[in-house]
Design a protein around this motif. Structure first.
Motif, PDB file in Angstrom:
ATOM      1  N   SER A   1     109.068  35.731  53.853  1.00 58.27           N
ATOM      2  CA  SER A   1     107.750  36.227  54.850  1.00 58.27           C
ATOM      3  C   SER A   1     108.625  37.290  55.811  1.00 58.27           C
ATOM      4  O   SER A   1     109.662  37.070  56.021  1.00 58.27           O
ATOM      5  CB  SER A   1     107.282  35.350  55.829  1.00 58.27           C
ATOM      6  OG  SER A   1     106.476  34.192  55.030  1.00 58.27           O
TER       7      SER A   1
ATOM      8  N   TRP B   1     104.404  31.797  67.019  1.00 56.47           N
ATOM      9  CA  TRP B   1     103.202  31.635  66.127  1.00 56.47           C
ATOM     10  C   TRP B   1     103.506  31.648  64.557  1.00 56.47           C
ATOM     11  O   TRP B   1     103.201  30.676  63.772  1.00 56.47           O
ATOM     12  CB  TRP B   1     102.076  32.366  66.385  1.00 56.47           C
ATOM     13  CG  TRP B   1     101.338  32.019  67.892  1.00 56.47           C
ATOM     14  CD1 TRP B   1     101.459  32.701  69.000  1.00 56.47           C
ATOM     15  CD2 TRP B   1     100.763  30.953  68.028  1.00 56.47           C
ATOM     16  NE1 TRP B   1     100.626  32.029  69.935  1.00 56.47           N
ATOM     17  CE2 TRP B   1     100.379  30.879  69.236  1.00 56.47           C
ATOM     18  CE3 TRP B   1     100.202  29.818  67.215  1.00 56.47           C
ATOM     19  CZ2 TRP B   1      99.448  29.812  70.059  1.00 56.47           C
ATOM     20  CZ3 TRP B   1      99.471  28.751  67.736  1.00 56.47           C
ATOM     21  CH2 TRP B   1      99.071  28.765  69.293  1.00 56.47           C
ATOM     22  N   ARG B   2     104.157  32.731  64.056  1.00 59.60           N
ATOM     23  CA  ARG B   2     104.694  32.953  63.109  1.00 59.60           C
ATOM     24  C   ARG B   2     105.612  31.873  62.293  1.00 59.60           C
ATOM     25  O   ARG B   2     105.324  31.363  61.192  1.00 59.60           O
ATOM     26  CB  ARG B   2     105.434  34.296  62.871  1.00 59.60           C
ATOM     27  CG  ARG B   2     104.301  35.566  62.971  1.00 59.60           C
ATOM     28  CD  ARG B   2     104.746  36.694  63.063  1.00 59.60           C
ATOM     29  NE  ARG B   2     104.025  37.872  63.119  1.00 59.60           N
ATOM     30  CZ  ARG B   2     103.407  38.515  62.239  1.00 59.60           C
ATOM     31  NH1 ARG B   2     103.707  38.443  60.719  1.00 59.60           N
ATOM     32  NH2 ARG B   2     102.809  39.614  62.709  1.00 59.60           N
TER      33      ARG B   2
ATOM     34  N   SER C   1     105.989  28.841  63.609  1.00 58.54           N
ATOM     35  CA  SER C   1     104.989  27.495  63.762  1.00 58.54           C
ATOM     36  C   SER C   1     104.375  27.516  62.285  1.00 58.54           C
ATOM     37  O   SER C   1     104.349  26.364  61.831  1.00 58.54           O
ATOM     38  CB  SER C   1     104.154  27.634  64.691  1.00 58.54           C
ATOM     39  OG  SER C   1     104.857  27.544  65.903  1.00 58.54           O
ATOM     40  N   GLU C   2     103.657  28.549  61.840  1.00 59.61           N
ATOM     41  CA  GLU C   2     102.923  28.425  60.759  1.00 59.61           C
ATOM     42  C   GLU C   2     103.956  28.287  59.618  1.00 59.61           C
ATOM     43  O   GLU C   2     103.483  27.347  58.638  1.00 59.61           O
ATOM     44  CB  GLU C   2     102.211  29.963  60.846  1.00 59.61           C
ATOM     45  CG  GLU C   2     101.045  30.063  59.761  1.00 59.61           C
ATOM     46  CD  GLU C   2     100.169  31.256  59.696  1.00 59.61           C
ATOM     47  OE1 GLU C   2     100.630  32.161  59.123  1.00 59.61           O
ATOM     48  OE2 GLU C   2      99.352  31.345  60.593  1.00 59.61           O
ATOM     49  N   LEU C   3     104.995  28.847  59.480  1.00 63.73           N
ATOM     50  CA  LEU C   3     105.711  28.997  58.273  1.00 63.73           C
ATOM     51  C   LEU C   3     106.479  27.249  58.277  1.00 63.73           C
ATOM     52  O   LEU C   3     106.648  26.822  57.118  1.00 63.73           O
ATOM     53  CB  LEU C   3     106.858  29.797  58.364  1.00 63.73           C
ATOM     54  CG  LEU C   3     106.521  31.272  57.794  1.00 63.73           C
ATOM     55  CD1 LEU C   3     107.618  32.227  58.393  1.00 63.73           C
ATOM     56  CD2 LEU C   3     106.049  31.508  56.724  1.00 63.73           C
TER      57      LEU C   3
ATOM     58  N   GLN D   1     104.900  24.682  59.106  1.00 61.36           N
ATOM     59  CA  GLN D   1     103.992  23.763  58.485  1.00 61.36           C
ATOM     60  C   GLN D   1     103.797  23.886  57.088  1.00 61.36           C
ATOM     61  O   GLN D   1     103.770  22.900  56.312  1.00 61.36           O
ATOM     62  CB  GLN D   1     102.639  24.177  59.313  1.00 61.36           C
ATOM     63  CG  GLN D   1     102.419  23.635  60.675  1.00 61.36           C
ATOM     64  CD  GLN D   1     101.288  24.196  61.188  1.00 61.36           C
ATOM     65  OE1 GLN D   1     100.244  24.763  60.537  1.00 61.36           O
ATOM     66  NE2 GLN D   1     101.150  23.933  62.595  1.00 61.36           N
ATOM     67  N   THR D   2     104.120  25.064  56.356  1.00 64.60           N
ATOM     68  CA  THR D   2     103.783  25.191  54.991  1.00 64.60           C
ATOM     69  C   THR D   2     105.246  25.008  54.164  1.00 64.60           C
ATOM     70  O   THR D   2     105.124  25.018  53.076  1.00 64.60           O
ATOM     71  CB  THR D   2     103.273  26.657  54.704  1.00 64.60           C
ATOM     72  OG1 THR D   2     104.145  27.554  55.345  1.00 64.60           O
ATOM     73  CG2 THR D   2     101.882  26.931  55.527  1.00 64.60           C
TER      74      THR D   2
END
Length: 122
Positions: free
Chosen positions: A90, A112-113, A115-117, A119-120
Motif C-alpha cells: 500500500s 487510520w491507514r 489501523s486498516e492495514l 486489520q487486513t
C-alpha cells in the motif's frame, strides 16, 4: 535476490541527506514510536528507494516536494506506485509542506491507514 550495491549506497546517502520533512517524519516513526510499528527509512525495493517502509503491514510512505507536482513527476510517481502496488504494497503520499506545517493531520490520516492495514494483514 542480491540488491544492487550502488542502490544500497545511494539509500545510505539519502538517509544522511534527509529533507526537513523526512527528518521530522523519521523522528515521529522511528523506534516503534508510531502504533508500535517498525519503520525503515530510505528502504530499497528495487529498482526504487522508498522514503519509509513498514514490512509488518506492507506500507510505503512517500513524502513529496514540489518536483512531484510537475507532469513528469506525476507520471513517474504513478508508474512507481503501480509497480509497488503490484507487489502488494500500500502506498501513501504526503506533501512535505503538510508534514512540516500540519503534522498532526498527516499522523491522523496515517493512523487510520495503518489501523486498516493492521486489520487486513495476516
Amino acid at each position: 535476490m542480491k540488491l544492487d550495491s550502488q542502490l544500497l549506497e545511494f539509500a545510505k546517502i539519502m538517509r544522511t541527506n534527509a529533507t526537513d520533512a523526512e527528518h521530522l517524519m523519521w523522528q515521529l516513526l522511528r523506534a516503534k514510536r508510531f502504533m508500535n510499528l517498525k519503520f525503515r527509512r530510505q528502504h530499497v525495493i528495487a529498482p526504487y528507494i522508498v522514503d519509509f517502509y513498514c514490512h509488518e503491514i506492507g506500507l510505503v510512505i512517500e513524502l513529496d516536494g514540489s518536483q512531484h507536482g510537475t507532469d513528469d513527476g506525476k507520471e513517474y510517481d504513478a508508474e512507481r506506485t503501480k509497480f509497488l502496488e503490484a507487489l502488494d504494497f500500500s502506498v501513501v503520499r504526503y506533501w512535505n509542506y503538510d508534514v512540516l506545517s500540519r503534522a498532526e493531520v498527516v499522523l491522523e490520516d496515517l493512523w487510520w491507514r495503518c489501523s486498516e492495514l493492521k486489520q487486513t494483514s495476516p
